[in-house]
Design an enzyme around this catalytic site. Structure first.
Site, PDB file in Angstrom:
ATOM      1  N   HIS A 304      20.325 -28.905  29.693  1.00 37.56           N
ATOM      2  CA  HIS A 304      20.976 -29.587  30.816  1.00 37.56           C
ATOM      3  C   HIS A 304      20.212 -29.261  32.085  1.00 37.56           C
ATOM      4  O   HIS A 304      19.728 -28.140  32.245  1.00 37.56           O
ATOM      5  CB  HIS A 304      22.433 -29.110  30.957  1.00 37.56           C
ATOM      6  CG  HIS A 304      23.267 -30.054  31.745  1.00 37.56           C
ATOM      7  ND1 HIS A 304      23.310 -30.007  33.115  1.00 37.56           N
ATOM      8  CD2 HIS A 304      24.047 -31.087  31.368  1.00 37.56           C
ATOM      9  CE1 HIS A 304      24.104 -30.974  33.538  1.00 37.56           C
ATOM     10  NE2 HIS A 304      24.567 -31.646  32.502  1.00 37.56           N
ATOM     11  N   ASP A 362      27.756 -33.250  25.092  1.00 41.62           N
ATOM     12  CA  ASP A 362      27.531 -34.297  24.092  1.00 41.62           C
ATOM     13  C   ASP A 362      27.379 -33.758  22.678  1.00 41.62           C
ATOM     14  O   ASP A 362      27.483 -34.499  21.719  1.00 41.62           O
ATOM     15  CB  ASP A 362      26.271 -35.096  24.451  1.00 41.62           C
ATOM     16  CG  ASP A 362      26.503 -35.947  25.676  1.00 41.62           C
ATOM     17  OD1 ASP A 362      27.619 -36.470  25.808  1.00 41.62           O
ATOM     18  OD2 ASP A 362      25.588 -36.068  26.500  1.00 41.62           O
TER      19      ASP A 362
HETATM   20  N1  ACO Z   1      15.162 -29.975  22.865  1.00 44.66           N
HETATM   21  C1  ACO Z   1      13.970 -29.330  22.907  1.00 44.66           C
HETATM   22  N2  ACO Z   1      13.380 -28.939  24.041  1.00 44.66           N
HETATM   23  C2  ACO Z   1      14.025 -29.198  25.189  1.00 44.66           C
HETATM   24  C3  ACO Z   1      15.258 -29.848  25.226  1.00 44.66           C
HETATM   25  C4  ACO Z   1      15.841 -30.232  24.007  1.00 44.66           C
HETATM   26  N3  ACO Z   1      17.009 -30.854  23.967  1.00 44.66           N
HETATM   27  N4  ACO Z   1      15.660 -29.987  26.503  1.00 44.66           N
HETATM   28  C5  ACO Z   1      14.691 -29.448  27.266  1.00 44.66           C
HETATM   29  N5  ACO Z   1      13.698 -28.954  26.466  1.00 44.66           N
HETATM   30  C6  ACO Z   1      12.514 -28.220  26.913  1.00 44.66           C
HETATM   31  C7  ACO Z   1      11.488 -29.151  27.539  1.00 44.66           C
HETATM   32  O1  ACO Z   1      10.598 -29.667  26.570  1.00 44.66           O
HETATM   33  C8  ACO Z   1      10.824 -28.222  28.519  1.00 44.66           C
HETATM   34  O2  ACO Z   1       9.960 -27.378  27.811  1.00 44.66           O
HETATM   35  P1  ACO Z   1       8.588 -26.828  28.490  1.00 44.66           P
HETATM   36  O3  ACO Z   1       9.037 -25.910  29.591  1.00 44.66           O
HETATM   37  O4  ACO Z   1       7.879 -26.137  27.374  1.00 44.66           O
HETATM   38  O5  ACO Z   1       7.852 -28.046  28.982  1.00 44.66           O
HETATM   39  C9  ACO Z   1      11.977 -27.336  29.019  1.00 44.66           C
HETATM   40  O6  ACO Z   1      12.927 -27.318  27.924  1.00 44.66           O
HETATM   41  C10 ACO Z   1      12.650 -27.853  30.274  1.00 44.66           C
HETATM   42  O7  ACO Z   1      13.055 -29.197  30.015  1.00 44.66           O
HETATM   43  P2  ACO Z   1      13.135 -30.353  31.095  1.00 44.66           P
HETATM   44  O8  ACO Z   1      12.905 -31.675  30.440  1.00 44.66           O
HETATM   45  O9  ACO Z   1      12.286 -29.979  32.274  1.00 44.66           O
HETATM   46  O10 ACO Z   1      14.630 -30.242  31.524  1.00 44.66           O
HETATM   47  P3  ACO Z   1      15.378 -31.295  32.396  1.00 44.66           P
HETATM   48  O11 ACO Z   1      16.320 -30.541  33.244  1.00 44.66           O
HETATM   49  O12 ACO Z   1      14.442 -32.232  33.053  1.00 44.66           O
HETATM   50  O13 ACO Z   1      16.165 -32.154  31.290  1.00 44.66           O
HETATM   51  C11 ACO Z   1      17.810 -32.937  29.796  1.00 44.66           C
HETATM   52  C12 ACO Z   1      17.508 -32.026  31.004  1.00 44.66           C
HETATM   53  C13 ACO Z   1      17.343 -34.378  30.077  1.00 44.66           C
HETATM   54  C14 ACO Z   1      19.310 -32.969  29.566  1.00 44.66           C
HETATM   55  C15 ACO Z   1      17.067 -32.364  28.558  1.00 44.66           C
HETATM   56  O14 ACO Z   1      17.520 -31.048  28.304  1.00 44.66           O
HETATM   57  C16 ACO Z   1      17.245 -33.256  27.325  1.00 44.66           C
HETATM   58  O15 ACO Z   1      16.488 -34.221  27.143  1.00 44.66           O
HETATM   59  N6  ACO Z   1      18.244 -32.928  26.441  1.00 44.66           N
HETATM   60  C17 ACO Z   1      18.503 -33.748  25.296  1.00 44.66           C
HETATM   61  C18 ACO Z   1      19.300 -34.979  25.713  1.00 44.66           C
HETATM   62  C19 ACO Z   1      20.738 -34.658  26.061  1.00 44.66           C
HETATM   63  O16 ACO Z   1      21.426 -33.904  25.352  1.00 44.66           O
HETATM   64  N7  ACO Z   1      21.217 -35.264  27.160  1.00 44.66           N
HETATM   65  C20 ACO Z   1      22.600 -35.077  27.614  1.00 44.66           C
HETATM   66  C21 ACO Z   1      22.644 -34.388  28.951  1.00 44.66           C
HETATM   67  S1  ACO Z   1      24.314 -34.019  29.391  1.00 44.66           S
HETATM   68  C22 ACO Z   1      24.910 -35.450  30.000  1.00 44.66           C
HETATM   69  O17 ACO Z   1      24.233 -36.340  30.433  1.00 44.66           O
HETATM   70  C23 ACO Z   1      26.360 -35.576  29.931  1.00 44.66           C
END
Ligand code: ACO
Length: 443
Positions: A304, A362
């Site tokens: 998140h 979620d």
């Molecule tokens: N699975 C694997 N790796 C992940 C995940 C994940 N679900 N989420 C983040 N990471 C990793 C990224 O690859 C990144 O790694 P790095 O540092 O090696 O490059 C690091 O964790 C940071 O991730 P970001 O993408 O910078 O985090 P951001 O805050 O931009 O994204 C998000 C947040 C979009 C929710 C992301 O965690 C994601 O895509 N999760 C899966 C989708 C999801 O569950 N969305 C629901 C959100 S809650 C809502 O909307 C109600």
């Protein structure tokens, strides 16, 4: 707001920037005069460090895993409140008295029918259309039936709020009925908000849907948990679209479009698809986690932008799963077992620990919806019904803020500098020109 300042030094000059303090003591550097004073703008793609407004609606402490609506902890609201009470709280700032709640309930009932002429809109929609596509179109179309005056008084606002909160639910159920080819079931004054929705979804001329209080409560909790989450992607879209003083039904439709994305509200559908994939296609939870670590996929329902701790909503959802699934004889749902296995593996894995990736709301919400019979492609629609009061609360807060201006972020231009159309000479045809790298020079 306090008297602290932050100093920025650039090119031998010092700029004193006020530091503003919120009611939970969080601090922000006020840069509203920065460009005027220094010629500089700030660079913050995806707004991870930018406060776009001051808001009194929802407080989140992502490090501690705290979420409060108007000061009330989410856990207490999920345990005690009704969804429409929470909607009222978010929008008007206080919980309603019993009389106010009855008045609000009556008003939602009064607004629950969509205009008969709108039924024609459903007939031309292909049955393959995603319900979120239908919903965003239908909600924008409400603007044709409910003219919005330029100057909004309380009554005009109340009508908008009631129409959108009540009709998004009717339209959601109608879009489902259209998709499965069954006649639409009209809303009824006989039922309260959530039971009314379940009846519209699951009753048919040949089958009376029996209202189950525990199912109603589970859906109330789902909607309460999704009702607001401060400046997330869809709410920011609503604020940005709203700042142009666009029509409120079109603004709500912009929120729906943003919510649809799989990194936002679309994630609950993706979670079930991921769990099904693991369960049915011979994949393993460990294999999926490994692919997520290799960046070949993402573990849906994990991570998140704000929570760097267990999402408090996910905790409530997980407990609800444990209570509801056995009650509905779904305790042996193989997807629930896969979900718990995935969580266990991920929570012990260094990749997820180092990045503070915990289950978000979620991760378990899809299992709850599945248990009460909601089809997977309707999950984000249910999220929309929940989030509507939050969007409206933010829209209303913004338009009542006398200082609000149209939202207009700046950019750092990294394209070509000026060149002349008349001096192309033997320049290669545009199709062969490489796109310039979008790189930012670190000074
Ligand atoms: N699975 C694997 N790796 C992940 C995940 C994940 N679900 N989420 C983040 N990471 C990793 C990224 O690859 C990144 O790694 P790095 O540092 O090696 O490059 C690091 O964790 C940071 O991730 P970001 O993408 O910078 O985090 P951001 O805050 O931009 O994204 C998000 C947040 C979009 C929710 C992301 O965690 C994601 O895509 N999760 C899966 C989708 C999801 O569950 N969305 C629901 C959100 S809650 C809502 O909307 C109600």
């Amino acid at each position: 707001m306090g008297s602290e300042t932050a100093i920025l030094e650039y090119n031998g000059k010092r700029y004193e920037l006020p530091v503003v303090t919120g009611s939970e003591n969080e601090k922000a550097i006020d840069i509203t005069a920065l460009r005027q004073q220094s010629g500089l703008i700030t660079y913050d793609p995806a707004f991870g460090n930018t406060g776009a407004c001051a808001s009194a609606i929802t407080f989140i402490d992502g490090e501690k895993g705290i979420l409060r609506y108007r000061g009330y902890p989410i856990e207490q609201l999920a345990e005690r409140a009704e969804f429409i009470e929470v909607a009222y709280l978010l929008i008007f700032g206080e919980l309603p008295s019993p009389e106010e709640l009855t008045g609000f309930r009556d008003r939602l009932n009064h607004s629950s029918l969509i205009h008969e002429d709108m039924h024609h809109f459903f007939t031309g929609v292909p049955s393959t259309a995603h319900p979120m596509a239908i919903l965003s179109t239908m909600v924008a179309s409400l603007s044709g039936f409910y003219p919005v005056p330029d100057e909004l008084d309380f009554d005009a606002e109340y009508e908008i709020l009631a129409n959108l909160i009540s009709q998004v639910r009717t339209l959601a159920a109608f879009s489902y009925k259209m998709k499965i080819g069954e006649p639409m079931v009209y809303p009824s004054y006989k039922f309260r908000y959530v039971a009314n929705f379940l009846n519209m979804m699951f009753s048919s001329p040949v089958h009376k849907y029996e209202i189950d209080d525990e199912v109603v409560r589970a859906l109330e909790v789902f909607l309460i948990l999704h009702a607001d989450h401060e400046q997330n992607c869809s709410t920011s879209s609503v604020r940005i679209a709203g700042s142009s003083l666009a029509n409120i039904y079109a603004i709500a439709s912009a929120g729906i479009s943003a919510l649809w994305g799989r990194r936002h509200g679309g994630a609950n559908q993706q979670v079930i698809e991921m769990l099904t994939d693991i369960h049915q296609n011979g994949d393993t939870a460990q294999g999926y986690v490994d692919r997520a670590k290799d960046k070949k996929t993402r573990l849906m329902g994990f991570g998140h932008r704000v929570y760097k701790n267990y999402d408090p909503r996910a905790k409530v959802m997980r407990d609800l799963c444990h209570k509801l699934l056995p009650r509905l004889e779904m305790a042996k749902d193989p997807l629930f077992a896969v979900a718990m296995q995935l969580e266990e593996i991920a929570m012990q894995d260094a990749y997820f620990i180092e990045r503070n990736l915990y289950p978000n709301v979620d991760f378990y919400s899809g299992l709850v919806l599945r248990a009460i019979g909601i089809p997977t492609d309707m999950f984000t629609v249910l999220f929309t019904i929940g989030r509507m009061p939050g969007w409206l609360a933010h829209w209303r807060e913004m338009i009542h803020d006398e200082g609000f201006r149209i939202a207009r972020p700046r950019q750092l231009y990294v394209g070509e500098t000026e060149r002349s159309f008349f001096q192309r000479g033997n320049a290669p045809h545009y199709r062969h020109v490489k796109m310039p790298a979008r790189e930012v020079k670190r000074l």
